[in-house]
Write an enzyme that holds these catalytic residues in place. Structure first.
Site, PDB file in Angstrom:
ATOM      1  N   ASP A   1      64.625 -67.947  93.582  1.00  0.00           N
ATOM      2  CA  ASP A   1      63.266 -68.167  94.044  1.00  0.00           C
ATOM      3  C   ASP A   1      62.858 -66.909  94.820  1.00  0.00           C
ATOM      4  O   ASP A   1      63.645 -65.981  95.032  1.00  0.00           O
ATOM      5  CB  ASP A   1      63.177 -69.446  94.886  1.00  0.00           C
ATOM      6  CG  ASP A   1      61.763 -69.993  94.913  1.00  0.00           C
ATOM      7  OD1 ASP A   1      61.585 -71.187  95.146  1.00  0.00           O
ATOM      8  OD2 ASP A   1      60.820 -69.195  94.688  1.00  0.00           O
TER       9      ASP A   1
HETATM   10  C1  GLC Z   1      57.664 -69.857  95.313  1.00  0.00           C
HETATM   11  C2  GLC Z   1      58.130 -71.210  94.901  1.00  0.00           C
HETATM   12  C3  GLC Z   1      58.522 -71.313  93.459  1.00  0.00           C
HETATM   13  C4  GLC Z   1      57.683 -70.386  92.613  1.00  0.00           C
HETATM   14  C5  GLC Z   1      57.959 -68.958  93.060  1.00  0.00           C
HETATM   15  C6  GLC Z   1      57.146 -67.937  92.263  1.00  0.00           C
HETATM   16  O1  GLC Z   1      58.050 -69.501  96.591  1.00  0.00           O
HETATM   17  O2  GLC Z   1      59.149 -71.801  95.686  1.00  0.00           O
HETATM   18  O3  GLC Z   1      58.369 -72.681  93.065  1.00  0.00           O
HETATM   19  O4  GLC Z   1      58.017 -70.552  91.240  1.00  0.00           O
HETATM   20  O5  GLC Z   1      57.708 -68.770  94.436  1.00  0.00           O
HETATM   21  O6  GLC Z   1      55.791 -68.078  92.572  1.00  0.00           O
END
Ligand code: GLC
Length: 743
Positions: A289
């Site tokens: 993430d």
């Molecule tokens: C965020 C989220 C995740 C998302 C990622 C990219 O912090 O936790 O669900 O896919 O960033 O945007």
């Protein structure tokens, strides 16, 4: 000279493809192995590490940092994928940099959070899960993939498969609710929707199972907070939806921010390798993430960039989203002999294989086609599907005095409240490239539905979340002029989603004051909720005759709400999360354990509260219809079965009302005694059926040995002999029951 020859040979093999030596025809995912290995054989260590790096475009980032000059990173071969970049033209421009200006011309992957629609926005996932309609959930993911892939995207960061039982956690809005079985079926449906007929189809995108794992169990419902649980709870409650998504063929997995049992998921080899790859045979790639490799340092499990990068790679994490730690540290770690290059090779292989499967080496621009984009985005059929999915996601929580459905010939309807004309809120959180300016509000939906003779009045009444009370009096005046009031209240879209935990589940701001002031007018009131989590609306439940839960319904929100309010669609949705009576009950969910002192109102020393009942305000699986249904006795094919048998469960369901309607018939079990305690109920199947007025249907389910299995005391998964109860009903509370014995 030799190196040039190798380059030419490899380039030929890579870009034109050829059969694996000695294997005249290879199929499945190994058909690219030879080409991947050929490319890998001519990549420098820096180029390999570049393939493990994912950076955001400079568009609508979701996290705390943006790396400057990402375009230069692409040229330098330091980036393998970009997210938050979409559009046929924009992705083509970025792809041209990678393909024309780097040494090996390796195409980029483009990813984005296409969670509940891309341009055509569907209900937030928690809302859509309330439809209990796997077909429309697969369809909405399919349409999202059609639009996303037409805008240059190869990969979506969805489905979110986190089981959530704490409504303080704002990301409950993004998932499929509290139940493991239902969450697993929905995860499968969404993966199938996104990936369609298979990776490489022009209208399919890579799915991404997130957030692995158990992110929804954040302590105190505070986002990013610690999760800690037994391996039994992890495997019984939280893992099955992720596994269902992996078994459905999901191409990628995303690590979660949280720690689990003291080790952050992004550095957790038990999760990323032992379970995901060894037990589940996952062969795709794992992405972190947002900056979560960097976060291993504040977690306190890595002291610097190098140790964080090494921990993540050795845990089984292939791609670094936005931290840049793989770029910064891996080369030196390998050169210092502290990290095996083979680990990097394995990660690069898994990523390159997806790029080959997507057809990007044959044609890096195949998804960046402006004509296809123009012909695909927000087609009428997509908008129609969005409206249909939206109305099927609306839960009727209360309807006394038959206030609903409203007549389209009502003389005067007052539409009041901070959400009534709140266009921007209608598409909810994580609405990706959704254009909120195209969303239909409740006010517009009502105006479009009523007869020309109907006067539609409007007052905002108050703001969503501040203490401004000056508009309430004016709203009361408007209400007094009307025959019926539709009162639109709830949360702002971004009061749920990421980094949106709340310590209260009450209506925000002064909305409760507005509700009470409108109720005092004595007019018939219909409360329409727009929210991303359960709310403690006890007063409303007691004092307002009709209540409709609409979540955030997406682009066609207003039309869908009007379809239900005026009876053009008979509401059929059922809650997939429990609505508490008080925040103090949380976590509260239907499949709790019985305890040794189950609640007994006549015995002080039993499991209960001094100031509130144990009961939910609305239980899991609950939702009303404009018609009524009755359930016959539960008939079992046997009173006892062996451990080789299946059991048939039958029940007659009748539409006892005057309108056709759909009912979600739910099947639960309880294992009365086990080597470990078992929940008082567990959902094991469901069927959504349509019944005409007066019509009955004999519904039957088959209970298998797998359905009766659980992680026993020794953590083996299987059944144990003994008594079981079977429950059938239209929610998890009001059920008919029968018992059997497993020998
Ligand atoms: C965020 C989220 C995740 C998302 C990622 C990219 O912090 O936790 O669900 O896919 O960033 O945007």
């Amino acid at each position: 000279m030799k190196r040039i020859y190798i380059l030419i040979l490899a380039a030929t093999l890579i870009f034109t493809g050829c059969k694996k030596e000695g294997n005249t025809s290879s199929s499945g995912s190994d058909r690219y192995d030879a080409r991947v290995d050929s490319l890998l054989s001519i990549m420098t260590l820096e180029e390999k590490i570049g393939q493990l790096t994912l950076f955001t475009s400079d568009y609508d980032v979701t996290g705390p940092t943006i790396r400057e000059g990402y375009k230069d990173d692409i040229k330098a071969g330091k980036v393998g994928a970009i997210f938050n970049a979409f559009g046929a033209d924009y992705t083509r421009k970025l792809q041209e940099i990678a393909v024309k200006e780097t040494r090996l011309h390796i195409p980029l992957l483009f990813g984005y959070d296409v969670v509940h629609g891309h341009r055509t926005i569907f209900p937030i996932p928690l809302g859509e899960s309330s439809s209990w309609d796997l077909g429309i959930m697969e369809q909405s993911a399919r349409i999202a993939a059609e639009e996303a892939s037409a805008e240059g995207l190869h990969w979506t960061f969805a489905p979110m498969c986190d089981i959530a039982r704490d409504p303080r956690w704002g990301r409950m809005a993004e998932g499929a609710g509290e139940d493991t079985y239902l969450g697993s079926r929905i995860a499968e449906a969404r993966v199938k929707g996104f990936q369609g007929k298979g990776i490489g189809e022009l209208n399919s995108v890579l799915a991404c199972v997130k957030h692995f794992a158990a992110y929804g169990a954040a302590q105190a419902g505070r986002d990013y907070h610690t999760t800690d649980m037994s391996d039994r709870v992890l495997r019984e409650v939280y893992l099955p939806p992720y596994k269902a998504a992996v078994d459905a063929g999901a191409a990628t997995v995303m690590t979660s921010f949280n720690e689990l049992d003291g080790i952050p998921a992004t550095g957790n080899k038990y999760l990323m390798t032992d379970i995901l790859r060894k037990e589940w045979n996952f062969t795709g790639f794992v992405v972190t993430d947002y900056t979560s490799i960097m976060e291993l340092i504040p977690h306190g499990i890595a002291e610097d960039t190098a140790s964080a990068a090494a921990l993540a790679l050795e845990a089984g994490v292939d791609m670094d989203m936005q931290a840049g730690f793989y770029n910064d540290a891996l080369e030196k770690l390998v050169k210092d002999g502290k990290l095996k290059e083979s680990l990097i090779d394995d990660a690069v292989r898994r990523i390159l294989k997806k790029k080959f499967e997507l057809g990007l080496f044959e044609d890096p621009y195949r998804y960046s086609n402006a004509e296809r984009e123009k012909a695909t985005v927000m087609k009428k059929e997509f908008l129609d599907a969005a409206r249909d999915g939206a109305r099927k996601s609306i839960v009727l929580l209360k309807n006394e005095q038959n206030v609903l459905p409203l007549s389209k010939n009502t003389k005067r309807i007052a539409v009041i409240g901070p959400l009534a004309n709140a266009r921007k809120e209608m598409i909810g959180s994580w609405s990706a490239a959704g254009d909120w300016t195209k969303a239909v509000t409740l006010l517009e939906g009502i105006k479009a539905a009523v007869s020309p003779a109907t006067q539609v009045l409007y007052a905002k009444g108050c703001n969503i979340n501040d203490d401004t009370t000056q508009y309430i009096a004016q709203a009361v005046q408007v209400a007094k002029q009307a025959d019926v009031v539709v009162l639109s209240i709830g949360e702002a879209a971004l009061m749920t989603g990421e980094a949106a935990s709340r310590t209260s589940l009450n209506l925000p701001g002064v909305q409760q004051q507005l509700v009470e002031a409108i109720q005092k007018t004595g007019k018939p009131v219909v409360v329409v909720l727009s929210n991303g989590r359960p709310l403690t609306i006890n007063w409303i439940d007691k004092n307002i005759p009709a209540i409709v839960e609409t979540w955030f319904l997406g682009t066609q929100a207003g039309y869908a709400m009007a379809d239900v309010l005026f009876g053009d669609y008979n509401p059929s949705a059922k809650l997939t999360v429990t609505f508490p009576r008080a925040i103090g009950q949380v976590p509260i969910y239907y499949s709790m354990k019985n305890t040794g002192r189950p609640m007994d109102a006549n015995n002080k020393y039993t499991s209960k509260y001094l100031d509130e009942s144990n009961e939910a305000l609305y239980p899991f699986g609950y939702g009303l219809s404009y018609t009524t249904f009755s359930y016959g006795d539960v008939i079992l094919s046997n009173k006892q079965i062996s451990q080789q048998d299946e059991l048939t469960v039958a029940c007659k369901v009748t539409n006892t009302g005057k309108l056709a309607g759909e009912e979600v018939v739910q099947l639960y079990i309880r294992d009365m005694v086990g080597s470990v305690t078992r929940p008082v109920k567990e959902l094991k199947n469901f069927q959504k059926i349509l019944l005409q007025p007066g019509e009955s249907k004999d519904i039957s389910f088959t209970l298998t040995q797998h359905d009766l299995s659980f992680f026993r005391k020794d953590m083996s998964f299987g059944v144990e002999p003994g008594k079981f109860e079977v429950y059938v009903g239209g929610n998890s509370r009001d059920v008919k029951t029968a018992g059997f014995v497993l020998q």
